[in-house]
Design a protein around this motif. Structure first.
Motif, PDB file in Angstrom:
ATOM      1  N   GLY A   1       0.823  -1.218   0.000  1.00  0.00           N
ATOM      2  CA  GLY A   1       0.000   0.000   0.000  1.00  0.00           C
ATOM      3  C   GLY A   1       0.847   1.253   0.000  1.00  0.00           C
ATOM      4  O   GLY A   1       1.320   1.689   1.047  1.00  0.00           O
ATOM      5  N   LEU A   2       1.039   1.838  -1.164  1.00  0.00           N
ATOM      6  CA  LEU A   2       1.839   3.061  -1.266  1.00  0.00           C
ATOM      7  C   LEU A   2       0.916   4.231  -1.641  1.00  0.00           C
ATOM      8  O   LEU A   2      -0.134   4.011  -2.255  1.00  0.00           O
ATOM      9  CB  LEU A   2       2.942   2.879  -2.314  1.00  0.00           C
ATOM     10  CG  LEU A   2       3.988   1.815  -1.946  1.00  0.00           C
ATOM     11  CD1 LEU A   2       4.817   1.418  -3.152  1.00  0.00           C
ATOM     12  CD2 LEU A   2       4.898   2.314  -0.822  1.00  0.00           C
ATOM     13  N   PRO A   3       1.292   5.471  -1.296  1.00  0.00           N
ATOM     14  CA  PRO A   3       0.360   6.589  -1.490  1.00  0.00           C
ATOM     15  C   PRO A   3      -0.001   6.856  -2.954  1.00  0.00           C
ATOM     16  O   PRO A   3      -1.106   7.264  -3.257  1.00  0.00           O
ATOM     17  CB  PRO A   3       1.105   7.783  -0.872  1.00  0.00           C
ATOM     18  CG  PRO A   3       2.525   7.363  -0.757  1.00  0.00           C
ATOM     19  CD  PRO A   3       2.529   5.893  -0.616  1.00  0.00           C
ATOM     20  N   ASP A   4       0.926   6.605  -3.869  1.00  0.00           N
ATOM     21  CA  ASP A   4       0.667   6.953  -5.270  1.00  0.00           C
ATOM     22  C   ASP A   4       0.534   5.721  -6.174  1.00  0.00           C
ATOM     23  O   ASP A   4       0.705   5.801  -7.390  1.00  0.00           O
ATOM     24  CB  ASP A   4       1.794   7.846  -5.800  1.00  0.00           C
ATOM     25  CG  ASP A   4       3.156   7.192  -5.650  1.00  0.00           C
ATOM     26  OD1 ASP A   4       3.295   6.276  -4.798  1.00  0.00           O
ATOM     27  OD2 ASP A   4       4.085   7.552  -6.378  1.00  0.00           O
ATOM     28  N   GLY A   5       0.249   4.587  -5.593  1.00  0.00           N
ATOM     29  CA  GLY A   5       0.112   3.365  -6.400  1.00  0.00           C
ATOM     30  C   GLY A   5       0.235   2.176  -5.484  1.00  0.00           C
ATOM     31  O   GLY A   5       0.401   2.347  -4.274  1.00  0.00           O
ATOM     32  N   ASP A   6       0.134   0.983  -6.043  1.00  0.00           N
ATOM     33  CA  ASP A   6       0.316  -0.149  -5.130  1.00  0.00           C
ATOM     34  C   ASP A   6       1.552  -0.971  -5.509  1.00  0.00           C
ATOM     35  O   ASP A   6       2.127  -0.812  -6.595  1.00  0.00           O
ATOM     36  CB  ASP A   6      -0.946  -1.021  -5.032  1.00  0.00           C
ATOM     37  CG  ASP A   6      -1.348  -1.646  -6.343  1.00  0.00           C
ATOM     38  OD1 ASP A   6      -0.446  -2.059  -7.087  1.00  0.00           O
ATOM     39  OD2 ASP A   6      -2.551  -1.718  -6.622  1.00  0.00           O
ATOM     40  N   GLY A   7       1.941  -1.810  -4.569  1.00  0.00           N
ATOM     41  CA  GLY A   7       3.156  -2.621  -4.750  1.00  0.00           C
ATOM     42  C   GLY A   7       3.060  -3.554  -5.944  1.00  0.00           C
ATOM     43  O   GLY A   7       4.075  -3.852  -6.571  1.00  0.00           O
ATOM     44  N   TYR A   8       1.833  -4.007  -6.265  1.00  0.00           N
ATOM     45  CA  TYR A   8       1.685  -4.891  -7.439  1.00  0.00           C
ATOM     46  C   TYR A   8       2.193  -4.177  -8.696  1.00  0.00           C
ATOM     47  O   TYR A   8       2.927  -4.740  -9.504  1.00  0.00           O
ATOM     48  CB  TYR A   8       0.213  -5.245  -7.701  1.00  0.00           C
ATOM     49  CG  TYR A   8      -0.516  -5.929  -6.586  1.00  0.00           C
ATOM     50  CD1 TYR A   8      -0.070  -7.139  -6.075  1.00  0.00           C
ATOM     51  CD2 TYR A   8      -1.693  -5.383  -6.074  1.00  0.00           C
ATOM     52  CE1 TYR A   8      -0.781  -7.778  -5.071  1.00  0.00           C
ATOM     53  CE2 TYR A   8      -2.395  -6.007  -5.077  1.00  0.00           C
ATOM     54  CZ  TYR A   8      -1.939  -7.206  -4.572  1.00  0.00           C
ATOM     55  OH  TYR A   8      -2.638  -7.833  -3.582  1.00  0.00           O
ATOM     56  N   GLU A   9       1.748  -2.910  -8.823  1.00  0.00           N
ATOM     57  CA  GLU A   9       2.124  -2.156 -10.027  1.00  0.00           C
ATOM     58  C   GLU A   9       3.635  -1.939 -10.075  1.00  0.00           C
ATOM     59  O   GLU A   9       4.248  -2.050 -11.131  1.00  0.00           O
ATOM     60  CB  GLU A   9       1.427  -0.788 -10.033  1.00  0.00           C
ATOM     61  CG  GLU A   9      -0.058  -0.872 -10.299  1.00  0.00           C
ATOM     62  CD  GLU A   9      -0.780   0.420  -9.932  1.00  0.00           C
ATOM     63  OE1 GLU A   9      -0.121   1.461  -9.759  1.00  0.00           O
ATOM     64  OE2 GLU A   9      -2.020   0.365  -9.789  1.00  0.00           O
ATOM     65  N   VAL A  10       4.203  -1.624  -8.900  1.00  0.00           N
ATOM     66  CA  VAL A  10       5.654  -1.395  -8.858  1.00  0.00           C
ATOM     67  C   VAL A  10       6.383  -2.669  -9.267  1.00  0.00           C
ATOM     68  O   VAL A  10       7.295  -2.652 -10.099  1.00  0.00           O
ATOM     69  CB  VAL A  10       6.105  -0.955  -7.440  1.00  0.00           C
ATOM     70  CG1 VAL A  10       7.620  -0.799  -7.381  1.00  0.00           C
ATOM     71  CG2 VAL A  10       5.418   0.328  -7.026  1.00  0.00           C
ATOM     72  N   CYS A  11       5.956  -3.783  -8.682  1.00  0.00           N
ATOM     73  CA  CYS A  11       6.634  -5.054  -8.956  1.00  0.00           C
ATOM     74  C   CYS A  11       6.490  -5.417 -10.437  1.00  0.00           C
ATOM     75  O   CYS A  11       7.466  -5.792 -11.100  1.00  0.00           O
ATOM     76  CB  CYS A  11       6.039  -6.151  -8.069  1.00  0.00           C
ATOM     77  SG  CYS A  11       6.997  -7.659  -8.101  1.00  0.00           S
ATOM     78  N   LYS A  12       5.293  -5.294 -10.965  1.00  0.00           N
ATOM     79  CA  LYS A  12       5.062  -5.621 -12.376  1.00  0.00           C
ATOM     80  C   LYS A  12       5.918  -4.717 -13.269  1.00  0.00           C
ATOM     81  O   LYS A  12       6.555  -5.178 -14.221  1.00  0.00           O
ATOM     82  CB  LYS A  12       3.575  -5.461 -12.716  1.00  0.00           C
ATOM     83  CG  LYS A  12       3.244  -5.971 -14.097  1.00  0.00           C
ATOM     84  CD  LYS A  12       1.762  -5.997 -14.347  1.00  0.00           C
ATOM     85  CE  LYS A  12       1.413  -6.605 -15.701  1.00  0.00           C
ATOM     86  NZ  LYS A  12       2.253  -6.212 -16.809  1.00  0.00           N
ATOM     87  N   TYR A  13       5.957  -3.429 -12.915  1.00  0.00           N
ATOM     88  CA  TYR A  13       6.713  -2.468 -13.725  1.00  0.00           C
ATOM     89  C   TYR A  13       8.202  -2.851 -13.762  1.00  0.00           C
ATOM     90  O   TYR A  13       8.803  -2.919 -14.830  1.00  0.00           O
ATOM     91  CB  TYR A  13       6.546  -1.059 -13.145  1.00  0.00           C
ATOM     92  CG  TYR A  13       7.387  -0.014 -13.841  1.00  0.00           C
ATOM     93  CD1 TYR A  13       6.950   0.569 -15.025  1.00  0.00           C
ATOM     94  CD2 TYR A  13       8.626   0.370 -13.332  1.00  0.00           C
ATOM     95  CE1 TYR A  13       7.733   1.515 -15.678  1.00  0.00           C
ATOM     96  CE2 TYR A  13       9.409   1.307 -13.978  1.00  0.00           C
ATOM     97  CZ  TYR A  13       8.962   1.881 -15.153  1.00  0.00           C
ATOM     98  OH  TYR A  13       9.743   2.803 -15.799  1.00  0.00           O
ATOM     99  N   ILE A  14       8.767  -3.114 -12.588  1.00  0.00           N
ATOM    100  CA  ILE A  14      10.215  -3.377 -12.587  1.00  0.00           C
ATOM    101  C   ILE A  14      10.541  -4.717 -13.266  1.00  0.00           C
ATOM    102  O   ILE A  14      11.558  -4.855 -13.908  1.00  0.00           O
ATOM    103  CB  ILE A  14      10.849  -3.261 -11.177  1.00  0.00           C
ATOM    104  CG1 ILE A  14      10.315  -4.311 -10.220  1.00  0.00           C
ATOM    105  CG2 ILE A  14      10.659  -1.877 -10.604  1.00  0.00           C
ATOM    106  CD1 ILE A  14      11.042  -4.308  -8.872  1.00  0.00           C
ATOM    107  N   ARG A  15       9.635  -5.684 -13.137  1.00  0.00           N
ATOM    108  CA  ARG A  15       9.862  -6.959 -13.837  1.00  0.00           C
ATOM    109  C   ARG A  15       9.765  -6.753 -15.349  1.00  0.00           C
ATOM    110  O   ARG A  15      10.563  -7.295 -16.113  1.00  0.00           O
ATOM    111  CB  ARG A  15       8.830  -8.014 -13.397  1.00  0.00           C
ATOM    112  CG  ARG A  15       9.056  -8.528 -11.976  1.00  0.00           C
ATOM    113  CD  ARG A  15      10.311  -9.381 -11.892  1.00  0.00           C
ATOM    114  NE  ARG A  15      10.491  -9.977 -10.593  1.00  0.00           N
ATOM    115  CZ  ARG A  15      11.465  -9.686  -9.725  1.00  0.00           C
ATOM    116  NH1 ARG A  15      12.381  -8.788 -10.029  1.00  0.00           N
ATOM    117  NH2 ARG A  15      11.578 -10.304  -8.577  1.00  0.00           N
ATOM    118  N   ASP A  16       8.777  -5.969 -15.769  1.00  0.00           N
ATOM    119  CA  ASP A  16       8.629  -5.702 -17.203  1.00  0.00           C
ATOM    120  C   ASP A  16       9.829  -4.934 -17.753  1.00  0.00           C
ATOM    121  O   ASP A  16      10.131  -5.017 -18.942  1.00  0.00           O
ATOM    122  CB  ASP A  16       7.329  -4.930 -17.483  1.00  0.00           C
ATOM    123  CG  ASP A  16       6.099  -5.808 -17.264  1.00  0.00           C
ATOM    124  OD1 ASP A  16       6.264  -7.043 -17.169  1.00  0.00           O
ATOM    125  OD2 ASP A  16       4.977  -5.269 -17.178  1.00  0.00           O
TER     126      ASP A  16
END
Lengths: 229, 223
Positions: free
Chosen positions: B53-68
């Motif tokens: 739970g991050l203020p400007d997005g969630d950890g899923y998106e961060v993880c998916k982004y960095i993997r992509d």
């Protein structure tokens, strides 16, 4: 008046046996993790796959966690069959249950790895254990180098966006040509899908039914030897 | 170990940072998804601890982004959600493991150690010999960046050669170590495999890596 004040879920801990064997010369070698089928247990499975334990490797046998109650009362509790997950046909529940069992398997492997020198890890899963091996290999691909999946289907749809990450895994899918419990065609299609993702994956039909008979074991031994086991 | 901690809650961030630093790690922190993504893709870390739970997005998106983006650094997700569904979702976006808050610090360290061990044992296992690059995990081999199509036996032979480079290896040794059988002087299959392997390597290089030592065996030259 009846009012629910609190409802929730809490864990209940049961003890599940596992056994680690070492065969061949002492030292660094591969680890083979064996996942039995529905209504089997660790002792019965060990006997069936015995020829595999002649390979120079560590052999980890894990018993599935859910006991299948013997209503005939003809068996001792330790002889009851076991199940790896709870399946009611509902796919989300199915995946959830496979994840719980995968965590449990991972915990055992993580606990053993500091004490043994492992070069590669192979999953050997039959039937229900084969479904689980497929899930484990795709969800925990950093763990796994090789997978032998017999009489089951790899549920690639669960990790369809990330299949490419696990393409280093060598996969052998064996299926009975006369298997009427789990039909071969869907697994054949899954292997084709993996091949398109550049996996070293093979699908082989064996002249057999669903039972884990010796031709499956012989093919597995041969394949493992070809892969450096 | 250099670790990135992406966590907006100051008390958790401070605690995790202190525990990791106390265990001889270097810790860089980020408080938002945006900063976390930028750091994870811009710098090299050995582990990422990521809050869901991050203020400007969630950890899923961060993880998916960095993997992509091709970042393979192990990711441990922290979350207050206990449901198995959440964990499955984390694994689907490429996380390595998941830890439920509140957690005790020993559990955090044990999980990180287990992930690290997994990554080390299966991660970047590359053998390099001159222009030849062998990736053990992917079972891939390249010569001057050209991918070789090797059979299992050829691959195993090449790996054994590179691991035992610059010394004479007898046919008996190859039979035993690569094929796991006793050498039979009546057959020449080892010579046949070596000629296949030599031919495939020579397609992309002038260098003859496999030297035949008459009446003794072979030497794989890596200089």
């Amino acid at each position: 008046m009846k009012e629910v004040l609190v409802s929730g879920k809490a864990s209940f801990k049961i003890e599940v046996p596992y056994k680690l064997y070492e065969t061949g010369q002492k030292g660094t070698k591969p680890l083979i993790v064996y996942l039995h089928g529905f209504n089997q247990n660790i002792d019965r499975f060990e006997k069936i796959v015995n020829p595999l334990t002649e390979l120079n490797a560590y052999h980890l046998f894990i018993q599935a966690p859910y006991p299948l109650y013997d209503t005939t009362r003809s068996k001792q509790v330790e002889d009851w069959g076991r199940s790896w997950y709870l399946y009611d046909g509902e796919q989300q529940q199915f995946v959830k249950s496979m994840e719980l069992s995968s965590e449990f398997i991972q915990e055992i492997i993580d606990g053993l790895l500091p004490n043994i020198e492992v070069t590669r890890l192979c999953l050997f899963g039959y039937s229900m254990g084969g479904y689980l091996a497929g899930y484990f290999m795709l969800s925990r691909w950093k763990h796994v180098n090789d997978a032998i999946i017999i009489g089951a289907r790899i549920k690639t749809e669960v990790f369809s966006d990330r299949l490419h990450e696990a393409k280093h895994i060598n996969v052998l899918a064996l299926h009975g040509a006369e298997d009427e419990s789990v039909f071969p065609e869907p697994q054949k299609k899954e292997i084709e899908k993996l091949k398109k993702e550049d996996y070293n994956a093979q699908f082989k039909l064996i002249k057999a039914q669903h039972n884990l008979s010796q031709p499956f074991i012989a093919e597995s031994v041969l394949w493992l030897k070809e892969n450096g086991y | 170990m250099k670790i990135l901690v992406v966590e907006d809650d100051p008390s958790v961030r401070t605690l995790v940072k202190a525990v990791l630093e106390h265990n001889d790690n270097t810790v860089i922190t980020a408080e938002t998804a945006k900063d976390g993504q930028a750091l994870a893709t811009g710098e090299k870390f050995e582990m990422i601890v990521l809050d869901l739970g991050l203020p400007d997005g969630d950890g899923y998106e961060v993880c998916k982004y960095i993997r992509d983006e091709g970042v393979v650094t192990p990711v441990l997700i922290l979350s207050g959600e206990q449901e198995t569904d959440v964990k499955v979702k984390c694994l689907k976006v490429g996380a390595d493991d998941y830890l439920t808050k509140p957690f005790n610090t020993e559990e955090l360290l044990a999980r990180m150690e287990a992930i690290q061990r997994r990554t080390e044992s299966s991660g970047d296992q590359t053998l390099i010999c001159g222009e030849i690059n062998v990736h053990l995990l992917k079972r891939e081999c390249t010569v001057k960046d050209n991918k070789l199509q090797l059979t299992n036996n050829e691959f195993n032979l090449l790996v054994y050669f590179i691991k035992n480079k610059n010394r004479i290896i007898t046919q008996e040794e190859l039979a035993e170590k690569v094929w796991d059988i006793h050498f039979d002087t009546q057959t020449n299959y080892i010579n046949v495999y070596i000629s296949y392997l030599r031919k495939k390597i020579r397609e992309y290089t002038e260098t003859d890596y496999i030297e035949t030592i008459r009446k003794k065996g072979f030497t794989f030259r890596c200089n």
